[in-house]
Design a protein around this motif. Structure first.
Motif, PDB file in Angstrom:
ATOM      1  N   ARG A  18      -7.341  -9.772   7.978  1.00  0.00           N
ATOM      2  CA  ARG A  18      -8.773  -9.897   8.276  1.00  0.00           C
ATOM      3  C   ARG A  18      -9.593  -8.753   7.699  1.00  0.00           C
ATOM      4  N   GLY A  19      -8.943  -7.803   7.075  1.00  0.00           N
ATOM      5  CA  GLY A  19      -9.663  -6.687   6.482  1.00  0.00           C
ATOM      6  C   GLY A  19      -9.948  -5.554   7.449  1.00  0.00           C
ATOM      7  N   SER A  20      -9.326  -5.602   8.620  1.00  0.00           N
ATOM      8  CA  SER A  20      -9.531  -4.543   9.600  1.00  0.00           C
ATOM      9  C   SER A  20      -8.780  -3.285   9.191  1.00  0.00           C
ATOM     10  N   LYS A  21      -9.310  -2.124   9.573  1.00  0.00           N
ATOM     11  CA  LYS A  21      -8.637  -0.853   9.332  1.00  0.00           C
ATOM     12  C   LYS A  21      -7.985  -0.323  10.611  1.00  0.00           C
ATOM     13  N   ASP A  22      -8.145  -1.059  11.686  1.00  0.00           N
ATOM     14  CA  ASP A  22      -7.573  -0.669  12.974  1.00  0.00           C
ATOM     15  C   ASP A  22      -6.373  -1.560  13.259  1.00  0.00           C
ATOM     16  N   TYR A  23      -5.191  -1.059  12.954  1.00  0.00           N
ATOM     17  CA  TYR A  23      -3.978  -1.855  13.118  1.00  0.00           C
ATOM     18  C   TYR A  23      -3.282  -1.579  14.446  1.00  0.00           C
ATOM     19  N   VAL A  35       2.510   3.787  14.429  1.00  0.00           N
ATOM     20  CA  VAL A  35       3.141   4.055  13.137  1.00  0.00           C
ATOM     21  C   VAL A  35       3.805   2.790  12.588  1.00  0.00           C
ATOM     22  N   SER A  36       4.398   1.992  13.471  1.00  0.00           N
ATOM     23  CA  SER A  36       4.980   0.728  13.046  1.00  0.00           C
ATOM     24  C   SER A  36       3.914  -0.171  12.424  1.00  0.00           C
ATOM     25  N   ALA A  37       2.738  -0.203  13.042  1.00  0.00           N
ATOM     26  CA  ALA A  37       1.630  -1.000  12.505  1.00  0.00           C
ATOM     27  C   ALA A  37       1.200  -0.487  11.143  1.00  0.00           C
ATOM     28  N   LEU A  38       1.190   0.832  10.968  1.00  0.00           N
ATOM     29  CA  LEU A  38       0.830   1.411   9.672  1.00  0.00           C
ATOM     30  C   LEU A  38       1.860   1.044   8.606  1.00  0.00           C
ATOM     31  N   CYS A  39       3.139   1.009   8.992  1.00  0.00           N
ATOM     32  CA  CYS A  39       4.187   0.621   8.050  1.00  0.00           C
ATOM     33  C   CYS A  39       4.012  -0.831   7.604  1.00  0.00           C
ATOM     34  N   VAL A  40       3.600  -1.679   8.531  1.00  0.00           N
ATOM     35  CA  VAL A  40       3.327  -3.081   8.192  1.00  0.00           C
ATOM     36  C   VAL A  40       2.159  -3.157   7.206  1.00  0.00           C
ATOM     37  N   ALA A  41       1.123  -2.363   7.456  1.00  0.00           N
ATOM     38  CA  ALA A  41      -0.034  -2.347   6.560  1.00  0.00           C
ATOM     39  C   ALA A  41       0.362  -1.882   5.160  1.00  0.00           C
ATOM     40  N   ILE A  42       1.267  -0.915   5.084  1.00  0.00           N
ATOM     41  CA  ILE A  42       1.759  -0.442   3.786  1.00  0.00           C
ATOM     42  C   ILE A  42       2.465  -1.572   3.045  1.00  0.00           C
ATOM     43  N   THR A  43       3.289  -2.311   3.774  1.00  0.00           N
ATOM     44  CA  THR A  43       4.014  -3.439   3.168  1.00  0.00           C
ATOM     45  C   THR A  43       3.043  -4.493   2.646  1.00  0.00           C
ATOM     46  N   LYS A  44       2.023  -4.794   3.443  1.00  0.00           N
ATOM     47  CA  LYS A  44       1.026  -5.781   3.019  1.00  0.00           C
ATOM     48  C   LYS A  44       0.252  -5.285   1.798  1.00  0.00           C
ATOM     49  N   ALA A  45      -0.087  -4.005   1.798  1.00  0.00           N
ATOM     50  CA  ALA A  45      -0.819  -3.446   0.667  1.00  0.00           C
ATOM     51  C   ALA A  45       0.017  -3.495  -0.603  1.00  0.00           C
ATOM     52  N   ALA A  46       1.325  -3.290  -0.466  1.00  0.00           N
ATOM     53  CA  ALA A  46       2.217  -3.287  -1.623  1.00  0.00           C
ATOM     54  C   ALA A  46       2.246  -4.642  -2.326  1.00  0.00           C
ATOM     55  N   GLU A  47       1.911  -5.700  -1.585  1.00  0.00           N
ATOM     56  CA  GLU A  47       1.888  -7.036  -2.176  1.00  0.00           C
ATOM     57  C   GLU A  47       0.795  -7.170  -3.240  1.00  0.00           C
ATOM     58  N   LYS A  48      -0.153  -6.242  -3.234  1.00  0.00           N
ATOM     59  CA  LYS A  48      -1.233  -6.273  -4.226  1.00  0.00           C
ATOM     60  C   LYS A  48      -0.804  -5.664  -5.554  1.00  0.00           C
ATOM     61  N   GLY A  49       0.336  -4.996  -5.577  1.00  0.00           N
ATOM     62  CA  GLY A  49       0.804  -4.366  -6.805  1.00  0.00           C
ATOM     63  C   GLY A  49       0.299  -2.943  -6.954  1.00  0.00           C
ATOM     64  N   GLU A  50       0.286  -2.475  -8.193  1.00  0.00           N
ATOM     65  CA  GLU A  50      -0.070  -1.086  -8.486  1.00  0.00           C
ATOM     66  C   GLU A  50      -1.487  -0.726  -8.040  1.00  0.00           C
ATOM     67  N   ALA A  51      -2.354  -1.700  -7.958  1.00  0.00           N
ATOM     68  CA  ALA A  51      -3.747  -1.425  -7.570  1.00  0.00           C
ATOM     69  C   ALA A  51      -3.850  -0.885  -6.154  1.00  0.00           C
ATOM     70  N   SER A  52      -2.794  -1.059  -5.379  1.00  0.00           N
ATOM     71  CA  SER A  52      -2.842  -0.645  -3.977  1.00  0.00           C
ATOM     72  C   SER A  52      -2.272   0.751  -3.752  1.00  0.00           C
ATOM     73  N   LEU A  53      -1.909   1.468  -4.820  1.00  0.00           N
ATOM     74  CA  LEU A  53      -1.219   2.747  -4.657  1.00  0.00           C
ATOM     75  C   LEU A  53      -2.021   3.738  -3.822  1.00  0.00           C
ATOM     76  N   ALA A  54      -3.306   3.871  -4.096  1.00  0.00           N
ATOM     77  CA  ALA A  54      -4.128   4.819  -3.351  1.00  0.00           C
ATOM     78  C   ALA A  54      -4.189   4.439  -1.871  1.00  0.00           C
ATOM     79  N   GLU A  55      -4.312   3.148  -1.597  1.00  0.00           N
ATOM     80  CA  GLU A  55      -4.345   2.670  -0.215  1.00  0.00           C
ATOM     81  C   GLU A  55      -3.027   2.960   0.482  1.00  0.00           C
ATOM     82  N   THR A 104      -0.843   5.254  -0.269  1.00  0.00           N
ATOM     83  CA  THR A 104      -0.679   6.696  -0.091  1.00  0.00           C
ATOM     84  C   THR A 104      -1.446   7.180   1.137  1.00  0.00           C
ATOM     85  N   GLY A 105      -2.659   6.655   1.314  1.00  0.00           N
ATOM     86  CA  GLY A 105      -3.451   7.030   2.480  1.00  0.00           C
ATOM     87  C   GLY A 105      -2.788   6.598   3.778  1.00  0.00           C
ATOM     88  N   LEU A 106      -2.266   5.380   3.805  1.00  0.00           N
ATOM     89  CA  LEU A 106      -1.579   4.879   4.993  1.00  0.00           C
ATOM     90  C   LEU A 106      -0.300   5.668   5.267  1.00  0.00           C
TER      91      LEU A 106
END
Length: 202
Positions: free
Chosen positions: A47-52, A70-90, A92-94
């Motif tokens: 949904r585009g939320s930043k509060d996981y 932290v588990s929720a943040l790890c899930v967000a990292i996994t989801k971000a990785a699905e975007k490919g290299e464009a998600s690297l900055a995101e 890294t922040g997570l």
């Protein structure tokens, strides 16, 4: 509740999925509602939320559950990785946020007095925390942060008791995460190998 939340997520009814998670997470033990925490994080990320972070447990004085967060943040990292290299900055922040939250939890655990929790509580937390450090280490490795990956693996296995009699009481599923931590550590070392001039600190 887990089955209902998952089926709602798969069918695209994100409102229902989120409601099932929110209603159930505060009532369960860590490992019982772990998958609901992950479902909630996926739904909120979609949904585009930043509060996981999941809802807090009122019985615990309204304090956030660090392992859940932290588990929720790890899930967000996994989801971000699905975007490919464009998600690297995101990613890294997570990743930085996950380490920032989990490190004080580790330090507080080391300062706890024996007997403050039950054996079941200790085993659940041991498994959950070990898993999270390994997941963070693996993501660090994938981002080329090799020494950080090593450090996180060290945090995971630092929970291993030095006394042989206590080691015998560690559940098999926890040993699994210790083994994975060693594998990630080894991959990080392999990534640091320089045939032309090796760092003596390795």
């Amino acid at each position: 509740a887990e089955a209902l939340a998952l089926s709602s997520e798969v069918s695209g009814d994100l409102n229902a999925a989120e409601n099932y998670c929110i209603a159930t997470i505060p009532k369960g033990r860590s490992m019982q509602v772990k998958r609901l925490v992950e479902i909630l994080a996926r739904v909120r990320y979609s949904r585009g939320s930043k509060d996981y972070a999941p809802p807090v447990d009122a019985k615990a004085g309204g304090k956030p559950n660090v392992l859940f967060n932290v588990s929720a943040l790890c899930v967000a990292i996994t989801k971000a990785a699905e975007k490919g290299e464009a998600s690297l900055a995101e990613r890294t922040g997570l990743l930085d946020q996950a380490i920032k939250e989990l490190t004080p939890f580790k330090d507080a655990r080391l300062e706890e007095e024996p007997g403050d929790t039950t054996r079941e509580d200790d085993e659940e937390r041991l498994e959950f925390e070990s898993e999270l450090w390994v997941r963070i280490a693996n993501e660090s490795l994938s981002q080329g942060l090799l020494r950080q990956a090593q450090q996180c693996c060290g945090f995971a296995v630092s929970q291993l008791p030095s006394q042989p009699e206590l080691r015998k009481r560690i559940p098999t599923n926890v040993w699994r995460w210790f083994s994975v931590a060693e594998c990630v550590w080894g991959r990080a070392i392999a990534g640091m190998v320089n045939e032309e001039g090796q760092d003596r600190t390795l």
